[in-house]
Write an enzyme that holds these catalytic residues in place. Structure first.
Site, mmCIF file in Angstrom:
data_model
loop_
_atom_site.group_PDB
_atom_site.id
_atom_site.type_symbol
_atom_site.label_atom_id
_atom_site.label_comp_id
_atom_site.label_asym_id
_atom_site.label_seq_id
_atom_site.Cartn_x
_atom_site.Cartn_y
_atom_site.Cartn_z
ATOM 1 C CB SER A 134 -4.119 -14.239 -8.680
ATOM 2 O OG SER A 134 -2.741 -13.931 -8.391
ATOM 3 N N GLY A 135 -4.384 -12.156 -6.051
ATOM 4 C CA GLY A 135 -4.313 -12.233 -4.632
ATOM 5 C C GLY A 135 -5.313 -11.547 -3.841
ATOM 6 C CE1 TYR A 136 -7.669 -14.866 0.031
ATOM 7 C CE2 TYR A 136 -5.886 -14.667 1.751
ATOM 8 C CZ TYR A 136 -7.177 -15.483 0.794
ATOM 9 O OH TYR A 136 -6.706 -16.730 1.106
ATOM 10 C CB CYS A 171 -2.356 -3.660 6.507
ATOM 11 S SG CYS A 171 -1.304 -5.048 6.611
ATOM 12 C CG ASN A 187 -6.147 -7.122 6.771
ATOM 13 O OD1 ASN A 187 -7.059 -7.359 7.276
ATOM 14 N ND2 ASN A 187 -5.507 -8.068 5.914
#
Lengths: 59, 348, 348
Positions: free
Chosen positions: B9-11, B147, B315
């Site tokens: 559900s995150g980026y 990142c 990133n």
């Protein structure tokens, strides 16, 4: 014919019918290079940096 | 081949879903989210509207075992307690958390928390194909890099072992976009407070330092400690690491180009950027966000013995989801650039 | 199939090159630029580094004739003088300039300049597949829409002919990103002057008004004149048209959903966005930039008889290069979504 960019040392091919004094753009770093020697035996050309005015870069 | 994502559900999860949906040889069949179980994925990731009607499923090793590989996109600490169950049902795992990047449990504990499964460390390979391509071919766990670490390590790896490098005064001054913090919001990420800042939030002791020091030390085969300072700047995606390296003797450009070209000439996702003109003469996140490329360039200081290396990447992609999919391709024997060598829209 | 682009050094040209390079059934073999002839395309479009070593060629109808279709990405006025030569060698043309969008040479002259080839108008089809799919199948020239016009027309087309619409008081209040102006720079686009503005640069008389009025009038079969005001805002890509429509009688949501769904339900690139929760409940460029989608939604005002339609798209893609490639697919008999139904990275 083989060529090596004198700025970024990228090795690349140039057309066999390349001429003395021709300006070639390095495929990797985009520097304008001038053909100053064509060595048919080795299948190599020697390049030197061509003059180009310094572009302002948003100082 | 079938792939699944735990915690999508995150980026980073969103970019993983996007990259797997457009991957020609892998099918994304299983996605879980504790908080959004049963919900449509496109309601969490609006860019996926009109693209997929996949929904978040529940987390169960049985369902996961129908896949060939599982990506872990849950935060650190959660991942370490799920991965063992997945390995137990014979799954390969690509973990995007920090849980399997480090080799030393004490260092892990110092930056994160006590590790519950250090015995799995030796099964994990650090997820930078440019450094560990062969090991990744037979890895059970690939630990996708942090990142910031990816950007710094890729910039330093080719020359860190050169004799003209002073290893005791290396500074990494990194600038990163707001998506680096993920979806959890705070007063600090509140737009009026976050827009137009140059905020030195990690001036010292940034967590990614552990893996940077680890990987550089492995290259030079002795302990190295670098300085890392991170700043939040006005970008959503993107990292630029400005790496300051002092030199022990005078050198020329070709002394840098040689090791750089030797290590990266055949790397599909490393681009050298050191050009005489144009708006993008040196690495700049603006020219790389949205893609899996890492742009690397450098300049030699003519006044003091200093080399400045610039390393820029996205990133969420080369710094996370892109490297993860690149690792998957290697682990599953798929041609490495499959689904990744795609030009990003520009300018964004 | 082979495709070429005349004038590919600008932002629209860059997106065209990118979309054609990833198109599975068309090969980009010919690209020209008067100013950058002989230069590598990637030195104009840094996102294409590591992707292509194509160079800009010279403009010659003979070379162009080796292609099946040519895109014109040169400014208006230049295009009208090149297109006739391309048609003469039997080429199909997709023109991204304004030169073949309008049917009336006088209106063209009022907004642009005298037109040298009005006789070609009847060979040209307005390049919005959602309105002219059948005509495009046999078109020789497709005139890709203006970005502002595409957003406004797509928002209004399904309901403009409904009896409850007051056609004399339609207002389109558009917000657009800086890439809309292309690469020519000025003091107005100088970052300290352009960042963080909400600049009503086209409060009245915006050029795209001509094609908006033309297309809406064609739908209702009588002349219509709407009001258009455009603002430059803090985005690089993206347009949001906020369309204010007064109602002649009270209506409910379903009176709008019905005509919207009837016209767009099977359209692969129109997404309805009207949701109860989340950050993207109504169309917002943030959720659509980088893709070929146009997001459409609406709200009914409960205090005054007013319908507000929101329409968001990427001015360089659905508002230009994406619609152009969509037209190409139709003109060449390729499945319409080929190479275009791709999720964009989000958030950017």
């Amino acid at each position: 014919m083989k060529a090596t960019c004198i700025e970024c040392y990228f090795e690349f091919e140039v057309d066999d019918d390349v001429m003395l004094g021709e300006i070639i753009e390095c495929p990797d770093c985009g520097t304008e290079l001038e053909v100053i020697e064509i060595n048919d035996k080795e299948g190599e050309v020697v390049l030197q940096k061509a003059e180009s005015e310094e572009e302002d870069w948003g100082e | 081949m079938k792939a699944g994502i735990v915690g999508a559900s995150g980026y980073t999860g969103g970019d993983l879903i996007r990259l797997l949906l457009i991957h020609p040889e892998v099918e994304l069949t299983y996605i879980t989210s504790r908080r959004y179980q049963g919900k449509y994925v496109k309601h969490l990731h609006p860019n996926l509207r009109g693209i997929t009607d996949l929904r978040f499923d529940e987390l169960s090793p049985e369902k996961a075992s129908e896949c060939d590989i599982i990506f872990m996109a849950v935060p650190h600490k959660a991942s370490m307690n799920i991965v063992p169950d997945l390995l137990a049902v014979g799954l390969k795992v690509v973990d995007l958390s920090a849980d399997f990047r480090l080799k030393d449990p004490d260092i892990y504990e110092r930056y994160y928390c006590p590790h519950t499964h250090p015995e799995l460390f030796e099964k994990a390979v650090y997820g930078l194909p440019e450094l560990y391509r062969d090991e990744l071919k037979k890895a059970e766990i690939a630990a996708a890099p942090g990142c910031m670490a990816a950007s710094a390590i890729l910039g330093l790896a080719p020359i860190i072992a050169e004799k003209f490098i002073d290893r005791d005064h290396i500074i990494i001054d990194a600038k990163i976009g707001s998506s680096g913090g993920g979806k959890n919001f705070s007063f600090a990420s509140h737009h009026p407070e976050r827009a137009n800042v140059v905020r030195p939030y990690g001036a010292v002791g940034h967590r990614h330092l552990a893996e940077i020091n680890q990987e550089l030390s492995l290259i030079v085969k002795q302990p190295i400690k670098v300085g890392l300072s991170t700043h939040a700047v006005s970008m959503v995606r993107g990292i630029l690491s400005t790496i300051h390296v002092f030199l022990t003797e005078p050198i020329e450009n070709k002394d840098i180009w040689k090791p750089f070209r030797k290590m990266y000439n055949k790397e599909p996702f490393i681009r050298f950027v050191k050009q005489p003109s144009g708006n993008y003469r040196l690495p700049d996140p603006k020219a790389v966000i949205g893609s899996n490329f890492c742009d690397i360039g450098f300049m030699l200081d003519e006044d003091i013995p200093r080399l400045v290396i610039l390393s820029a990447l996205d990133n969420l992609i080369k710094g996370a989801a892109g490297s993860a999919v690149q690792c998957m391709n290697i682990m599953l024997g798929i041609e490495e650039t499959t689904g990744l060598l795609i030009p990003a829209p520009h300018p964004m």
